[in-house]
Design a protein around this motif. Structure first.
Motif, PDB file in Angstrom:
ATOM      1  N   ILE A  20      -9.463  56.268  50.353  1.00  0.00           N
ATOM      2  CA  ILE A  20      -7.301  56.654  49.470  1.00  0.00           C
ATOM      3  C   ILE A  20      -6.585  55.964  50.792  1.00  0.00           C
ATOM      4  CG2 ILE A  20      -5.838  58.067  49.572  1.00  0.00           C
ATOM      5  CD1 ILE A  20      -8.357  58.306  47.478  1.00  0.00           C
ATOM      6  N   ALA A  21      -7.256  55.944  51.876  1.00  0.00           N
ATOM      7  CA  ALA A  21      -6.425  55.028  52.654  1.00  0.00           C
ATOM      8  C   ALA A  21      -5.688  53.776  52.282  1.00  0.00           C
ATOM      9  CB  ALA A  21      -6.582  55.440  54.119  1.00  0.00           C
ATOM     10  N   ARG A  22      -7.075  53.381  51.761  1.00  0.00           N
ATOM     11  CA  ARG A  22      -6.605  51.035  51.476  1.00  0.00           C
ATOM     12  C   ARG A  22      -5.936  51.783  50.175  1.00  0.00           C
ATOM     13  NH1 ARG A  22     -12.403  51.526  52.401  1.00  0.00           N
ATOM     14  NH2 ARG A  22     -12.851  49.759  54.288  1.00  0.00           N
ATOM     15  N   VAL A  23      -6.087  52.839  48.912  1.00  0.00           N
ATOM     16  CA  VAL A  23      -4.892  52.493  48.219  1.00  0.00           C
ATOM     17  C   VAL A  23      -3.666  52.419  48.129  1.00  0.00           C
ATOM     18  CG1 VAL A  23      -4.426  54.203  45.986  1.00  0.00           C
ATOM     19  CG2 VAL A  23      -7.047  54.005  46.793  1.00  0.00           C
ATOM     20  N   THR A  24      -2.893  53.513  49.137  1.00  0.00           N
ATOM     21  CA  THR A  24      -1.394  53.647  49.588  1.00  0.00           C
ATOM     22  C   THR A  24      -1.208  52.473  50.425  1.00  0.00           C
ATOM     23  OG1 THR A  24      -2.213  54.987  51.383  1.00  0.00           O
ATOM     24  CG2 THR A  24      -1.718  56.079  49.310  1.00  0.00           C
ATOM     25  N   MET A  51      -1.506  49.766  43.839  1.00  0.00           N
ATOM     26  CA  MET A  51      -2.013  50.774  43.118  1.00  0.00           C
ATOM     27  C   MET A  51      -3.424  51.184  42.850  1.00  0.00           C
ATOM     28  SD  MET A  51      -0.921  55.103  43.862  1.00  0.00           S
ATOM     29  CE  MET A  51      -0.478  54.859  45.364  1.00  0.00           C
ATOM     30  N   ARG A  52      -3.206  50.459  40.599  1.00  0.00           N
ATOM     31  CA  ARG A  52      -4.050  50.840  39.701  1.00  0.00           C
ATOM     32  C   ARG A  52      -5.325  49.853  40.857  1.00  0.00           C
ATOM     33  NH1 ARG A  52      -7.632  51.038  37.239  1.00  0.00           N
ATOM     34  NH2 ARG A  52      -7.294  51.783  35.479  1.00  0.00           N
ATOM     35  N   VAL A  53      -4.752  48.722  41.294  1.00  0.00           N
ATOM     36  CA  VAL A  53      -5.969  48.360  41.377  1.00  0.00           C
ATOM     37  C   VAL A  53      -7.082  48.515  42.480  1.00  0.00           C
ATOM     38  CG1 VAL A  53      -6.768  45.506  42.563  1.00  0.00           C
ATOM     39  CG2 VAL A  53      -4.644  45.413  40.863  1.00  0.00           C
ATOM     40  N   GLU A  54      -6.483  48.944  43.436  1.00  0.00           N
ATOM     41  CA  GLU A  54      -7.745  50.031  44.324  1.00  0.00           C
ATOM     42  C   GLU A  54      -8.159  51.624  43.113  1.00  0.00           C
ATOM     43  OE1 GLU A  54      -7.860  48.781  47.433  1.00  0.00           O
ATOM     44  OE2 GLU A  54      -7.583  46.535  46.899  1.00  0.00           O
ATOM     45  N   LEU A  55      -7.494  51.636  43.185  1.00  0.00           N
ATOM     46  CA  LEU A  55      -8.419  53.092  42.647  1.00  0.00           C
ATOM     47  C   LEU A  55      -8.836  52.603  41.588  1.00  0.00           C
ATOM     48  CD1 LEU A  55      -4.995  54.993  41.488  1.00  0.00           C
ATOM     49  CD2 LEU A  55      -6.930  55.502  42.466  1.00  0.00           C
ATOM     50  N   GLY A  56      -8.892  51.817  40.427  1.00  0.00           N
ATOM     51  CA  GLY A  56      -9.682  50.544  39.962  1.00  0.00           C
ATOM     52  C   GLY A  56     -10.791  50.841  40.285  1.00  0.00           C
ATOM     53  N   PRO A  96       3.239  56.046  43.654  1.00  0.00           N
ATOM     54  CA  PRO A  96       3.282  54.839  43.472  1.00  0.00           C
ATOM     55  C   PRO A  96       4.352  54.516  45.139  1.00  0.00           C
ATOM     56  CG  PRO A  96       2.335  54.624  41.588  1.00  0.00           C
ATOM     57  CD  PRO A  96       2.959  55.853  42.001  1.00  0.00           C
ATOM     58  N   LEU A  97       5.462  54.580  44.293  1.00  0.00           N
ATOM     59  CA  LEU A  97       6.421  54.417  45.425  1.00  0.00           C
ATOM     60  C   LEU A  97       7.748  55.994  45.159  1.00  0.00           C
ATOM     61  CD1 LEU A  97       8.189  52.485  47.068  1.00  0.00           C
ATOM     62  CD2 LEU A  97       8.828  51.636  45.026  1.00  0.00           C
ATOM     63  N   GLU A  98       7.691  56.999  46.504  1.00  0.00           N
ATOM     64  CA  GLU A  98       8.251  57.393  46.749  1.00  0.00           C
ATOM     65  C   GLU A  98      10.072  57.275  47.521  1.00  0.00           C
ATOM     66  OE1 GLU A  98       9.709  61.907  47.787  1.00  0.00           O
ATOM     67  OE2 GLU A  98       8.476  60.531  49.158  1.00  0.00           O
ATOM     68  N   ASP A 276     -10.834  71.523  47.609  1.00  0.00           N
ATOM     69  CA  ASP A 276     -10.194  70.643  47.982  1.00  0.00           C
ATOM     70  C   ASP A 276      -9.635  69.393  48.299  1.00  0.00           C
ATOM     71  OD1 ASP A 276     -10.974  68.951  50.870  1.00  0.00           O
ATOM     72  OD2 ASP A 276     -13.450  68.812  50.195  1.00  0.00           O
ATOM     73  N   VAL A 277      -8.720  69.258  49.513  1.00  0.00           N
ATOM     74  CA  VAL A 277      -7.677  67.652  48.667  1.00  0.00           C
ATOM     75  C   VAL A 277      -7.860  66.644  49.899  1.00  0.00           C
ATOM     76  CG1 VAL A 277      -5.262  67.947  48.663  1.00  0.00           C
ATOM     77  CG2 VAL A 277      -6.660  69.760  47.293  1.00  0.00           C
ATOM     78  N   ILE A 278      -7.767  65.636  49.185  1.00  0.00           N
ATOM     79  CA  ILE A 278      -7.426  64.707  50.259  1.00  0.00           C
ATOM     80  C   ILE A 278      -6.139  64.171  50.033  1.00  0.00           C
ATOM     81  CG2 ILE A 278      -8.075  62.281  51.383  1.00  0.00           C
ATOM     82  CD1 ILE A 278     -11.076  63.545  50.932  1.00  0.00           C
ATOM     83  N   PHE A 279      -4.697  63.695  50.901  1.00  0.00           N
ATOM     84  CA  PHE A 279      -3.402  63.651  51.022  1.00  0.00           C
ATOM     85  C   PHE A 279      -2.976  61.861  51.284  1.00  0.00           C
ATOM     86  CE2 PHE A 279       0.772  63.036  51.857  1.00  0.00           C
ATOM     87  CZ  PHE A 279       1.336  63.518  50.798  1.00  0.00           C
ATOM     88  N   ALA A 280      -2.833  61.368  51.046  1.00  0.00           N
ATOM     89  CA  ALA A 280      -2.599  60.340  51.549  1.00  0.00           C
ATOM     90  C   ALA A 280      -2.076  59.204  51.440  1.00  0.00           C
ATOM     91  CB  ALA A 280      -3.468  59.073  51.146  1.00  0.00           C
ATOM     92  N   ALA A 281      -0.354  58.788  52.551  1.00  0.00           N
ATOM     93  CA  ALA A 281       1.092  58.626  52.480  1.00  0.00           C
ATOM     94  C   ALA A 281       1.309  57.073  53.591  1.00  0.00           C
ATOM     95  CB  ALA A 281       2.045  59.935  52.916  1.00  0.00           C
TER      96      ALA A 281
END
Length: 329
Positions: A20-24, A51-56, A96-98, A276-281
């Protein structure tokens, strides 16, 4: 030994935290390429694409429950979109961009954010406003509440913290709709930190008042951002309440389709992010929480927080990326 949950819910693979870190990271770098260019849409689209590429590529069966909007408004990362190559079924909330305006102006606290949770654990919030109140860890349950006045909340928080009201600082989005709220809080003697955008970061800042100077988040912002903020608090500790602002027929219909028809219901932390939750920023621009992306001739540096609710682990990742080709450099 396999991870276990106290409530019996299925847990996430801890390896997913790094994935998930790679995605953000990828989304943050894409957005950072357009910092200060004044083009909010271009910066947001660059982050979405990355983000879409990494999630895929992730080995999950993910469903976007908080995303860029409905299918007819967002060609990618829309609510209901399926992502991943297959595997554990998960809910995904993302931004994707907050802080698109923040990024376009190269101001502090622009982030790229994602939360992944066990299936059925995240509130499927419609794209409407949500009234929110949040504080960090270490306080009695429901020390603050949307059912109380701003004065009552500020005074209760000060008493719980053991400080005068004048030492409490509230974070609020700088919007005309908050004029009365700002007036009420200042009347108590408390201070206010106004932010132009980025209320996910605003909520997270309450978890470290000594470092950020923010004790409480109050006001009305996006409901999707509320779910993301709740996911972060599940991992870091803290309390949060939200109430959807369903003040039009259209909004009520959209909420009812998601099973959220009660406009007066107050959603607590576990209602918005359970299991269970994983959060990344990852930071896009420098801020109180994260450093922004650094781009050098031979590398890119990123700063990411990855957190997991089950283990209450917070990983502070400062990465150096030397394979510039994957970022288009």
């Amino acid at each position: 030994m396999a991870d276990t949950m106290d409530d019996g819910a299925q847990s996430l693979d801890r390896v997913l935290s790094i994935e998930i870190a790679r995605v953000t990271e990828r989304a943050a770098v894409a957005a950072a390429m357009l910092r200060g260019r004044g083009d909010e849409k271009a910066a947001d689209q660059a982050a979405v694409d990355a983000m879409r590429v990494e999630l895929g590529a992730l080995a999950i069966s993910g469903t976007i429950v908080v995303g860029e909007g409905e299918r007819d408004q967002a060609p990618m990362l829309f609510i209901g979109e399926e992502v991943g190559t297959g595997g554990l079924p998960v809910d995904i909330a993302l931004d994707p961009l907050e802080g698109t305006t923040i990024c376009a102006k190269n101001l502090p606290n622009a982030l790229t954010v994602i939360a992944v949770a066990t299936k059925g654990s995240l509130l499927h919030a419609p794209d409407v406003y949500m009234e929110k109140i949040a504080v960090g860890p270490g306080y009695p349950d429901e020390v603050v509440s949307l059912e109380r006045t701003p004065r009552q909340n500020i005074e209760a928080l000060a008493a719980a913290k053991g400080v005068p009201v004048g030492q409490i600082t509230a974070c609020i989005l700088d919007r005309p709709r908050h004029a009365k709220l700002i007036e009420q809080i200042r009347a108590t003697g408390a201070s206010i930190r106004l932010i132009g955008d980025g209320d996910v970061a605003g909520v997270i800042h309450t978890t470290d008042p000594e470092g950020t100077g923010i004790d409480i988040y109050m006001g009305i912002g996006g409901a999707p951002e509320g779910v993301l903020a709740a996911a972060a608090l599940r991992c870091m500790g803290g309390q949060m309440q939200g109430r959807l602002q369903l003040n039009t027929v259209d909004k009520r219909i959209r909420a009812e389709k998601l099973g959220l028809g009660d406009p007066d219901r107050i959603y607590r932390l576990q209602d918005m992010a359970a299991g269970d939750v994983i959060f990344a920023a990852t930071g896009v621009t420098d801020g109180n929480l994260l450093d922004g992306v650094r781009i050098y001739a031979n590398r890119i540096e990123t700063h990411t927080l990855v957190m997991r609710a089950q283990s209450r682990t917070i990983r502070d990742i400062r990465a150096r990326h030397y394979d510039l080709d994957k970022f288009g450099l």
